[in-house]
Design a protein around this motif. Structure first.
Motif: not given
Length: 140
Positions: A83, A85, A97, A114, A120-123, A130-132, A134
């Motif tokens: 991932g 970040n 977002y 969190k 934060g969010y993941s997509c 995959v990216w986070y 936050g």
């Protein structure tokens, strides 16, 4: 005592359509293209994108010089082995977002507070990475 030299980590990512990914990453996540080395037929030999003090490098997957070392998520059945970040200031996170959602990013974890601090969010991006994103700042 001497201050150590600053260092940085810049992930290199392969995209099946690196030209489309470059535009999408800039328009959606806010990256800026610092260097783009075009190849034939619209492929990207090398591109360096920055976001704040961070950066990534992208290349068209067809031009991967080391297929025995790494590949892109689609070649692994859509699985990403890592991932990425990215710190986004809290006052910009809601807009970030919303923009990711509007651009078609696959939201994996919705924007939420969190336990360790921040939100934060993941997509997943259009290339399957995959990216986070936050507001938690590990350096604060």
């Amino acid at each position: 005592m001497t201050t150590p030299a600053a260092s940085s980590i810049t992930p290199g990512l392969l995209y099946e359509n690196a030209g489309e990914a470059l535009t999408w990453l800039c328009d959606t996540f806010g990256f800026e293209a610092r260097l783009v080395v075009p190849g034939e037929d619209g492929m990207i030999l090398h591109a360096h994108l920055t976001l704040g003090a961070g950066s990534i490098m992208i290349t068209s997957s067809e031009l991967n010089e080391h297929p025995d070392f790494y590949t892109h998520p689609a070649a692994l059945g859509g699985v990403c082995s890592h991932g990425i970040n990215v710190h986004i200031p809290d006052d910009r996170l809601d807009a970030h977002y919303a923009k990711a959602q509007a651009a078609g990013a696959q939201i994996l974890l919705p924007l939420e507070a969190k336990e360790y601090g921040g939100r934060g969010y993941s997509c997943r991006d259009i290339g399957g990475y995959v990216w986070y994103f936050g507001s938690y700042d590990p350096w604060a």
